[in-house]
Design an enzyme around this catalytic site. Structure first.
Site, PDB file in Angstrom:
ATOM      1  N   LYS A   1      44.686 -24.840 -23.670  1.00  0.00           N
ATOM      2  CA  LYS A   1      45.022 -24.607 -25.074  1.00  0.00           C
ATOM      3  C   LYS A   1      45.772 -23.287 -25.267  1.00  0.00           C
ATOM      4  CE  LYS A   1      41.469 -27.613 -27.013  1.00  0.00           C
ATOM      5  NZ  LYS A   1      41.081 -28.249 -25.741  1.00  0.00           N
TER       6      LYS A   1
ATOM      7  N   LYS B   1      39.193 -26.303 -33.344  1.00  0.00           N
ATOM      8  CA  LYS B   1      38.676 -26.923 -32.127  1.00  0.00           C
ATOM      9  C   LYS B   1      38.251 -25.856 -31.126  1.00  0.00           C
ATOM     10  CE  LYS B   1      43.498 -27.723 -30.697  1.00  0.00           C
ATOM     11  NZ  LYS B   1      44.494 -28.756 -30.313  1.00  0.00           N
TER      12      LYS B   1
ATOM     13  N   ARG C   1      51.242 -37.980 -25.330  1.00  0.00           N
ATOM     14  CA  ARG C   1      51.039 -37.422 -23.995  1.00  0.00           C
ATOM     15  C   ARG C   1      52.325 -37.635 -23.203  1.00  0.00           C
ATOM     16  NH1 ARG C   1      46.970 -36.320 -20.572  1.00  0.00           N
ATOM     17  NH2 ARG C   1      46.353 -34.975 -22.329  1.00  0.00           N
TER      18      ARG C   1
ATOM     19  N   ARG D   1      48.927 -41.586 -28.761  1.00  0.00           N
ATOM     20  CA  ARG D   1      47.517 -41.884 -29.018  1.00  0.00           C
ATOM     21  C   ARG D   1      47.306 -41.783 -30.527  1.00  0.00           C
ATOM     22  NH1 ARG D   1      45.862 -37.366 -24.887  1.00  0.00           N
ATOM     23  NH2 ARG D   1      47.568 -36.459 -26.082  1.00  0.00           N
TER      24      ARG D   1
ATOM     25  N   ARG E   1      41.644 -37.866 -35.065  1.00  0.00           N
ATOM     26  CA  ARG E   1      41.850 -37.645 -33.639  1.00  0.00           C
ATOM     27  C   ARG E   1      42.494 -38.869 -33.006  1.00  0.00           C
ATOM     28  NH1 ARG E   1      35.834 -36.444 -31.927  1.00  0.00           N
ATOM     29  NH2 ARG E   1      35.645 -38.317 -33.203  1.00  0.00           N
TER      30      ARG E   1
ATOM     31  N   ASP F   1      50.859 -32.251 -24.597  1.00  0.00           N
ATOM     32  CA  ASP F   1      50.470 -32.937 -25.818  1.00  0.00           C
ATOM     33  C   ASP F   1      51.391 -32.484 -26.936  1.00  0.00           C
ATOM     34  OD1 ASP F   1      48.479 -34.255 -24.512  1.00  0.00           O
ATOM     35  OD2 ASP F   1      46.829 -33.076 -25.346  1.00  0.00           O
TER      36      ASP F   1
ATOM     37  N   GLU G   1      49.098 -28.688 -26.607  1.00  0.00           N
ATOM     38  CA  GLU G   1      48.314 -28.377 -25.414  1.00  0.00           C
ATOM     39  C   GLU G   1      49.180 -28.572 -24.178  1.00  0.00           C
ATOM     40  OE1 GLU G   1      44.477 -30.187 -24.895  1.00  0.00           O
ATOM     41  OE2 GLU G   1      43.920 -29.952 -27.004  1.00  0.00           O
TER      42      GLU G   1
ATOM     43  N   ASN H   1      48.121 -29.657 -20.485  1.00  0.00           N
ATOM     44  CA  ASN H   1      46.992 -30.104 -19.663  1.00  0.00           C
ATOM     45  C   ASN H   1      47.345 -30.031 -18.180  1.00  0.00           C
ATOM     46  OD1 ASN H   1      44.955 -31.387 -21.760  1.00  0.00           O
ATOM     47  ND2 ASN H   1      47.024 -31.941 -22.399  1.00  0.00           N
TER      48      ASN H   1
END
Length: 313
Positions: free
Chosen positions: A124, A159, A209, A224, A232, A272, A280, A282
């Site tokens: 993050k 978050k 993603r 997503r 979410r 993301d 983000e 990842n």
């Protein structure tokens, strides 16, 4: 080639869509020898970093889908590649494993992703290196700072820094309902740092993603998409995964970051994106191989294997 996968217990894999399993299948089909262990089986012994590991054969059955050989102890530098695929959370034991893997790289082991690069890239906080690409963002322990941020942006998302799969993500609207309570609970009364971002209505079109493999951009993303009243999009939180070609804006962001991150030893990365905003980066165990492949026809696993063979040649 001998490939060691460090991953969670095989019994925990979601066989129908696990990206690590997709990697294993394609590597085995290409004639490579698979090995498996959990992070707890990486140790320093007799002046070497070794894995107490087992040979692995993937079977066609979806029930008993793997066979493991007898246990062996092998230095990590005897494998052609070591693939770190343990899921978060990034806790102290995950950190300990990366330190051992760093020692292994000094002994000549080829570890992907590079353990030092993993440590340097909080999934993050690492987005702050690219402030022009991210939404308005605050990282803090202080409730007062979050209250000021909320007054400025009105609709926000809060978050934890170590969450995954959408766990612990809260939206607070203009009325500020339960803001203090949410911050106190998530932040454990100031003991844990939180990330706060302006709510992005583009989330209705999906949290995208985007995969980077060996410095190249996979041309399809998995959107997503939140379902019902959920904010979410994470698949683990009930989001619907829809593969789609990258937009020009998404491609521009991905092509900018791909060579930078790859040069640091981040061979496989999952960006993301919500709208054109980076939310983000990842680097621990990026997923979505299977969903993108099945829906788009672009073979992500083959792309990964081709890049891997090139990287360790």
């Amino acid at each position: 080639m001998d490939l060691l996968f460090i991953a969670d217990p095989l019994e925990s894999f979601k066989v129908s869509k696990d990206s690590t399993l997709a990697m294993m299948r394609i590597a085995q089909a290409a004639g490579h020898q698979l090995w498996f262990c959990q992070s707890r089986h990486i140790l320093w012994r007799d002046d070497f970093v070794v894995a107490d590991c087992q040979s692995l054969v993937i079977k066609p059955s979806s029930t008993t889908w793997f066979d493991l050989g007898s246990a062996e102890s092998r230095p990590l530098n005897t494998f052609n590649a070591v693939l770190m695929r343990t899921d978060p959370p990034f806790d102290i034991e995950y950190l300990n494993t990366t330190w051992l893997l760093s020692a292994a790289t000094r002994q000549g082991a080829k570890v992907l992703n590079n353990p030092m690069a993993i440590r340097d890239h909080s999934e993050k906080i690492s987005i702050t290196e690219f402030p022009e690409l991210i939404p308005p963002t605050l990282i803090t322990r202080e409730l007062s700072a979050i209250e000021v941020f909320h007054q400025e942006h009105e609709d926000i998302v809060i978050k934890p820094l170590d969450g995954m799969g959408g766990m612990g993500v809260f939206r607070v609207g203009p009325d500020g309902l339960n803001l203090a309570s949410i911050v106190e609970t998530l932040g454990e009364n100031g003991a844990r740092t939180l990330m706060v971002q302006r709510f992005l209505p583009e989330i209705a079109l999906g949290d995208k993603r985007v995969l980077l493999i060996g410095g190249e951009v996979v041309p399809f993303a998995l959107a997503r998409i939140p379902q019902g009243r959920e904010i979410r999009g994470n698949l683990a939180a009930g989001g619907k995964g829809v593969a789609m070609p990258l937009t020009d804006a998404e491609k521009k962001v991905a092509e900018r970051l791909a060579p930078i991150l790859n040069a640091r030893g981040l061979f496989l990365v999952g960006l993301d994106l919500i709208g054109s905003y980076l939310t983000e980066i990842n680097v621990t165990s990026p997923t979505c191989f299977v969903e993108i492949t099945e829906q788009s026809g672009f073979d992500v696993s083959q792309c990964w294997l081709t890049a891997l063979e090139k990287a360790i040649a």
